[in-house]
Design a protein around this motif. Sequence first.
Motif, PDB file in Angstrom:
ATOM      1  N   PHE A  89      27.027  23.273   7.984  1.00 16.73           N
ATOM      2  CA  PHE A  89      26.760  22.507   9.197  1.00 16.73           C
ATOM      3  C   PHE A  89      26.429  21.065   8.862  1.00 16.73           C
ATOM      4  CE2 PHE A  89      23.400  20.695  11.869  1.00 16.73           C
ATOM      5  CZ  PHE A  89      24.081  20.566  13.072  1.00 16.73           C
ATOM      6  N   TRP A  90      25.515  20.870   7.903  1.00 22.82           N
ATOM      7  CA  TRP A  90      25.101  19.513   7.552  1.00 22.82           C
ATOM      8  C   TRP A  90      26.230  18.733   6.907  1.00 22.82           C
ATOM      9  CZ3 TRP A  90      21.322  17.902  10.180  1.00 22.82           C
ATOM     10  CH2 TRP A  90      20.308  18.769  10.548  1.00 22.82           C
ATOM     11  N   ASP A  91      26.988  19.375   6.023  1.00 22.20           N
ATOM     12  CA  ASP A  91      28.109  18.687   5.386  1.00 22.20           C
ATOM     13  C   ASP A  91      29.123  18.244   6.432  1.00 22.20           C
ATOM     14  OD1 ASP A  91      26.969  18.984   2.899  1.00 22.20           O
ATOM     15  OD2 ASP A  91      28.224  20.696   2.319  1.00 22.20           O
ATOM     16  N   GLY A  92      29.459  19.145   7.367  1.00 24.28           N
ATOM     17  CA  GLY A  92      30.416  18.795   8.421  1.00 24.28           C
ATOM     18  C   GLY A  92      29.898  17.678   9.303  1.00 24.28           C
ATOM     19  N   SER A  93      28.620  17.732   9.642  1.00 23.16           N
ATOM     20  CA  SER A  93      28.022  16.694  10.491  1.00 23.16           C
ATOM     21  C   SER A  93      28.031  15.348   9.789  1.00 23.16           C
ATOM     22  CB  SER A  93      26.583  17.070  10.856  1.00 23.16           C
ATOM     23  OG  SER A  93      26.570  18.233  11.640  1.00 23.16           O
ATOM     24  N   LEU A  94      27.697  15.347   8.518  1.00 18.90           N
ATOM     25  CA  LEU A  94      27.690  14.086   7.770  1.00 18.90           C
ATOM     26  C   LEU A  94      29.097  13.543   7.577  1.00 18.90           C
ATOM     27  CD1 LEU A  94      24.904  14.913   5.172  1.00 18.90           C
ATOM     28  CD2 LEU A  94      24.749  13.363   7.130  1.00 18.90           C
ATOM     29  N   ASP A  95      30.076  14.436   7.386  1.00 15.91           N
ATOM     30  CA  ASP A  95      31.472  13.992   7.279  1.00 15.91           C
ATOM     31  C   ASP A  95      31.930  13.343   8.583  1.00 15.91           C
ATOM     32  OD1 ASP A  95      31.563  14.941   4.697  1.00 15.91           O
ATOM     33  OD2 ASP A  95      32.660  16.781   5.201  1.00 15.91           O
ATOM     34  N   ARG A  96      31.567  13.934   9.722  1.00 14.58           N
ATOM     35  CA  ARG A  96      31.944  13.354  11.019  1.00 14.58           C
ATOM     36  C   ARG A  96      31.253  12.005  11.230  1.00 14.58           C
ATOM     37  NH1 ARG A  96      31.477  18.721  12.142  1.00 14.58           N
ATOM     38  NH2 ARG A  96      29.392  18.540  13.071  1.00 14.58           N
ATOM     39  N   LEU A  97      29.994  11.914  10.822  1.00 17.89           N
ATOM     40  CA  LEU A  97      29.278  10.644  10.939  1.00 17.89           C
ATOM     41  C   LEU A  97      29.942   9.576  10.083  1.00 17.89           C
ATOM     42  CD1 LEU A  97      26.904   8.892  11.880  1.00 17.89           C
ATOM     43  CD2 LEU A  97      25.557   9.848   9.990  1.00 17.89           C
ATOM     44  N   GLU A  98      30.305   9.926   8.861  1.00 15.18           N
ATOM     45  CA  GLU A  98      30.967   8.975   7.969  1.00 15.18           C
ATOM     46  C   GLU A  98      32.290   8.497   8.581  1.00 15.18           C
ATOM     47  OE1 GLU A  98      32.405   8.565   3.322  1.00 15.18           O
ATOM     48  OE2 GLU A  98      32.131  10.567   4.170  1.00 15.18           O
ATOM     49  N   ALA A  99      33.069   9.422   9.152  1.00  8.06           N
ATOM     50  CA  ALA A  99      34.351   9.047   9.776  1.00  8.06           C
ATOM     51  C   ALA A  99      34.121   8.132  10.962  1.00  8.06           C
ATOM     52  CB  ALA A  99      35.110  10.313  10.205  1.00  8.06           C
ATOM     53  N   ALA A 100      33.108   8.407  11.757  1.00  9.28           N
ATOM     54  CA  ALA A 100      32.816   7.566  12.921  1.00  9.28           C
ATOM     55  C   ALA A 100      32.385   6.177  12.488  1.00  9.28           C
ATOM     56  CB  ALA A 100      31.731   8.226  13.777  1.00  9.28           C
ATOM     57  N   LEU A 101      31.586   6.092  11.446  1.00  8.59           N
ATOM     58  CA  LEU A 101      31.142   4.785  10.949  1.00  8.59           C
ATOM     59  C   LEU A 101      32.318   3.990  10.400  1.00  8.59           C
ATOM     60  CD1 LEU A 101      27.783   5.792   9.240  1.00  8.59           C
ATOM     61  CD2 LEU A 101      28.076   4.485  11.359  1.00  8.59           C
ATOM     62  N   ARG A 102      33.235   4.654   9.734  1.00  3.84           N
ATOM     63  CA  ARG A 102      34.427   3.964   9.213  1.00  3.84           C
ATOM     64  C   ARG A 102      35.281   3.433  10.346  1.00  3.84           C
ATOM     65  NH1 ARG A 102      36.210   7.695   4.092  1.00  3.84           N
ATOM     66  NH2 ARG A 102      34.510   7.020   2.762  1.00  3.84           N
ATOM     67  N   GLU A 103      35.430   4.214  11.425  1.00  7.79           N
ATOM     68  CA  GLU A 103      36.213   3.771  12.589  1.00  7.79           C
ATOM     69  C   GLU A 103      35.559   2.548  13.222  1.00  7.79           C
ATOM     70  OE1 GLU A 103      37.040   6.762  15.487  1.00  7.79           O
ATOM     71  OE2 GLU A 103      37.960   8.095  14.002  1.00  7.79           O
ATOM     72  N   ASP A 104      34.241   2.553  13.327  1.00 10.84           N
ATOM     73  CA  ASP A 104      33.530   1.405  13.913  1.00 10.84           C
ATOM     74  C   ASP A 104      33.696   0.167  13.064  1.00 10.84           C
ATOM     75  OD1 ASP A 104      32.600   2.508  16.218  1.00 10.84           O
ATOM     76  OD2 ASP A 104      30.510   2.674  15.577  1.00 10.84           O
ATOM     77  N   GLY A 105      33.713   0.343  11.747  1.00 14.50           N
ATOM     78  CA  GLY A 105      33.819  -0.784  10.829  1.00 14.50           C
ATOM     79  C   GLY A 105      35.239  -1.282  10.663  1.00 14.50           C
ATOM     80  N   ALA A 106      36.214  -0.524  11.113  1.00 22.39           N
ATOM     81  CA  ALA A 106      37.621  -0.915  10.926  1.00 22.39           C
ATOM     82  C   ALA A 106      38.066  -1.954  11.895  1.00 22.39           C
ATOM     83  CB  ALA A 106      38.514   0.325  11.046  1.00 22.39           C
TER      84      ALA A 106
END
Length: 106
Positions: A89-106
Motif C-alpha cells: 500500500f505504502w509503496d503504491g501510494s508513494l509511487d503515485r505521489l512521485e508520478a503526480a509530482l513529476r507531472e506538476d514539475g513537467a
Amino acid sequence: MTPLLKSFAALSAETRMSIVDQLITQGELPAGDLAPGAAISGPAISRHLKVLREAGLVTQRADGARRLYSARPEGLRMIAEWTQSRKGFWDGSLDRLEAALREDGA
C-alpha cells in the motif's frame, strides 16, 4: 480490544511513545530514568508504564526495591509485522505521489 489495537492505543500518547523509544535505544532502565527533565510526576510515569505493560510493549522486573523496565520485542514485533504487511500500500501510494509530482514539475 485486540492486542494490535491495544498496542497502537498505548503508543498514541507522546509520553508512552517516548518511553518505548528510550527503552529500545538505551535498554533496560529504572522508571526514574524514563523522563529526565520532563515535567512528569513519578505517579504519572507509573500510569504510563502500566498502560505499556498491559499492551505487552514493556516488561518490568524487580531488582531489590527498584523496578526495571525494558522494551518487549514480541509486542513490538507484532506492530512491525503489521506495518510490513501493508508495505505494498505504502509503496503504491508513494509511487503515485512521485508520478503526480513529476507531472506538476513537467
